[in-house]
Write a protein that holds these residues in place. Structure first.
Motif, PDB file in Angstrom:
ATOM      1  N   HIS A 186      -9.683  66.008  -0.038  1.00 55.44           N
ATOM      2  CA  HIS A 186      -9.703  64.547  -0.094  1.00 55.44           C
ATOM      3  C   HIS A 186      -8.402  64.049  -0.730  1.00 55.44           C
ATOM      4  O   HIS A 186      -8.295  63.924  -1.949  1.00 55.44           O
ATOM      5  CB  HIS A 186     -10.907  64.096  -0.930  1.00 55.44           C
ATOM      6  CG  HIS A 186     -11.344  62.684  -0.663  1.00 55.44           C
ATOM      7  ND1 HIS A 186     -10.450  61.636  -0.581  1.00 55.44           N
ATOM      8  CD2 HIS A 186     -12.584  62.144  -0.457  1.00 55.44           C
ATOM      9  CE1 HIS A 186     -11.114  60.516  -0.343  1.00 55.44           C
ATOM     10  NE2 HIS A 186     -12.416  60.799  -0.260  1.00 55.44           N
ATOM     11  N   ARG A 188      -7.055  61.176  -1.019  1.00 58.48           N
ATOM     12  CA  ARG A 188      -7.089  59.937  -1.791  1.00 58.48           C
ATOM     13  C   ARG A 188      -7.611  60.197  -3.203  1.00 58.48           C
ATOM     14  O   ARG A 188      -7.082  59.659  -4.182  1.00 58.48           O
ATOM     15  CB  ARG A 188      -7.968  58.894  -1.089  1.00 58.48           C
ATOM     16  CG  ARG A 188      -7.991  57.539  -1.804  1.00 58.48           C
ATOM     17  CD  ARG A 188      -8.708  56.489  -0.973  1.00 58.48           C
ATOM     18  NE  ARG A 188     -10.098  56.833  -0.763  1.00 58.48           N
ATOM     19  CZ  ARG A 188     -11.073  56.593  -1.649  1.00 58.48           C
ATOM     20  NH1 ARG A 188     -10.787  56.004  -2.802  1.00 58.48           N
ATOM     21  NH2 ARG A 188     -12.316  56.915  -1.382  1.00 58.48           N
ATOM     22  N   LEU A 189      -8.651  61.036  -3.327  1.00 56.31           N
ATOM     23  CA  LEU A 189      -9.189  61.336  -4.644  1.00 56.31           C
ATOM     24  C   LEU A 189      -8.327  62.344  -5.400  1.00 56.31           C
ATOM     25  O   LEU A 189      -8.252  62.307  -6.627  1.00 56.31           O
ATOM     26  CB  LEU A 189     -10.618  61.887  -4.514  1.00 56.31           C
ATOM     27  CG  LEU A 189     -11.682  60.900  -4.020  1.00 56.31           C
ATOM     28  CD1 LEU A 189     -13.010  61.606  -3.833  1.00 56.31           C
ATOM     29  CD2 LEU A 189     -11.830  59.739  -4.992  1.00 56.31           C
ATOM     30  N   PRO A 191      -4.658  63.354  -4.758  1.00 59.64           N
ATOM     31  CA  PRO A 191      -3.404  63.289  -4.002  1.00 59.64           C
ATOM     32  C   PRO A 191      -2.411  64.393  -4.344  1.00 59.64           C
ATOM     33  O   PRO A 191      -1.526  64.700  -3.532  1.00 59.64           O
ATOM     34  CB  PRO A 191      -2.845  61.906  -4.378  1.00 59.64           C
ATOM     35  CG  PRO A 191      -3.470  61.587  -5.696  1.00 59.64           C
ATOM     36  CD  PRO A 191      -4.838  62.198  -5.645  1.00 59.64           C
TER      37      PRO A 191
END
Length: 430
Positions: A186, A188-189, A191
């Motif tokens: 993930h 976004r969570l 980076p």
């Protein structure tokens, strides 16, 4: 008088019908005198020689159920197998401990232990020998990890010192920003850890194809030097049921994306039974990829089978391998060696004689190719040397219902399950 054209079309016309008659009559005589199996063996050899001579024959969409790369063709393994085995065991243990600790703290969290356990060697060979980071020449490699294998990536990162024990204790519990580990890749969570989101079934291989195509575009337009960059996509055989997984294979072949490698973990099983019912998923996938113009490398059998295959001039072992369906191979993986002796080798006296000098423990130790570092290294190296077409590596592994893969992995996970909360620790060195 033998008529070679009795069962063949007359077009296109034959420039030398007498010579054609001789060749077909020779094949008929071979099949009649020595049997169809011998005739088939000779045909395989002739076709292989034709490929070596670059004779423009259409490729077979399905080959025999054995490794594509034979032992004498394997590139030497450059690493330290014992050291890498130790690292692999640490990673497997930490992945199991992390998931089990999370589920003891918050029952029902899950974590897909078996997916990574079956694929550990596939990733470790890549990490140790092939994947190139962003500091490499050009822009390094791009890896699309199978989403359910995320626990293994966290476990390895912990050993490397990139994640803390506190972060592992927050697996799938992202309460404090920056402390939790997302269930799946993930960006976004996390980076600084994940580059691509890859758990949406079927979308990861599709995205990898277009990433490789875009990299080629950047290089051809002089925008970015991606000549040394490679895209790797890891997926499971069950994942290929998703229409997106195989939907754009022809694009990769048409564009000649030799900067793209798929690695399919063929553990032959889903949660509800064998993949695709009870057939031979590796053979089906080979036909799909070959038919779409891909280079296919099958890694089915570990090195322990090489000796037996070398003593199989009649092809009885190869035929038996082809006859056994995926569900039966799963059964062999959880039974003792005596079961395999009786039910696999016991169906033919010639097979029984072939393993008469083997102990039951040795039969139990006949590994699948996806757990053999040497076989995997040879396949990865061959894939990176391919020109003009993308490559898929179909690696057979073993997946247990709940305990993971292979004897080593099942034992590790079983040991962790038996420990109390304060005993299930993660380690950087054991």
């Amino acid at each position: 008088m033998f008529d070679p054209y009795g069962d063949f079309k007359l077009l296109p016309p034959d420039p030398d019908p007498d010579e054609t008659t001789d060749w077909i009559a020779s094949l008929d005589a071979l099949a009649e005198e020595l049997g169809k199996e011998r005739a088939q063996f000779v045909l395989y050899k002739v076709l292989k020689r034709a490929r070596q001579l670059h004779i423009g024959l259409p490729p077979l969409t399905q080959t025999r159920y054995i490794n594509t790369i034979s032992p004498e063709q394997e590139a030497p393994f450059p690493g330290d197998e014992e050291m890498e085995k130790r690292i692999r065991r640490l990673v497997r243990w930490n992945a199991a401990a992390m998931v089990l600790r999370a589920n003891k703290a918050s029952p029902g969290i899950g974590g897909h232990l078996a997916s990574f356990a079956s694929a550990t060697s596939l990733y470790e060979v890549g990490h140790n020998h092939f994947f190139r980071g962003k500091d490499a020449e050009g822009m390094g490699d791009q890896v699309y990890y199978q989403g359910h294998a995320a626990p293994g990536m966290y476990a390895r990162a912990f050993i490397e010192g990139r994640l803390s024990e506190s972060q592992l204790d927050h697996f799938r519990r992202e309460v404090v920003p920056g402390q939790g580990l997302s269930s799946y890749p993930h960006p976004r969570l996390m980076p600084d850890f994940w580059e691509f989101p890859s758990v949406s079934m079927g979308l990861s291989p599709l995205a990898a194809i277009y990433q490789a195509r875009f990299n080629r575009y950047l290089h051809n337009r002089g925008i970015k030097d991606t000549s040394n960059s490679r895209v790797w996509a890891f997926l499971g055989d069950g994942e290929t049921d998703e229409p997106e997984s195989l939907g754009s294979l022809s694009i990769a072949a048409r564009e000649g994306l030799d900067n793209l490698v798929f690695v399919v973990n063929c553990n032959l099983q889903r949660l509800d039974g064998p993949v695709r019912g009870n057939g031979k998923i590796i053979q089906e996938l080979e036909a799909n990829f070959r038919g779409s113009g891909w280079n296919v490398i099958k890694v089915i059998w570990g090195r322990e089978w090489d000796e037996l295959l070398a003593r199989d001039p009649e092809g009885v072992l190869v035929q038996r391998m082809a006859d056994v369906v995926d569900g039966e191979w799963q059964k062999y993986s959880v039974e003792p060696g005596s079961y395999m002796r009786e039910h696999f080798f016991g169906v033919d006296p010639r097979l029984q004689a072939m393993v008469a000098d083997k102990t039951d423990d040795e039969l139990k130790g006949l590994r699948r190719g996806g757990h053999d570092y040497r076989k995997l290294y040879a396949a990865y190296k061959k894939a990176t040397e391919q020109n003009g077409a993308p490559t898929v590596i179909l690696a057979q592994t073993v997946k247990g219902w709940t305990l993971g893969s292979s004897v080593e992995a099942r034992n590790i996970t079983h040991q962790a399950k038996k420990l109390h909360d304060d005993e299930v620790r993660v380690f950087r060195d054991r």
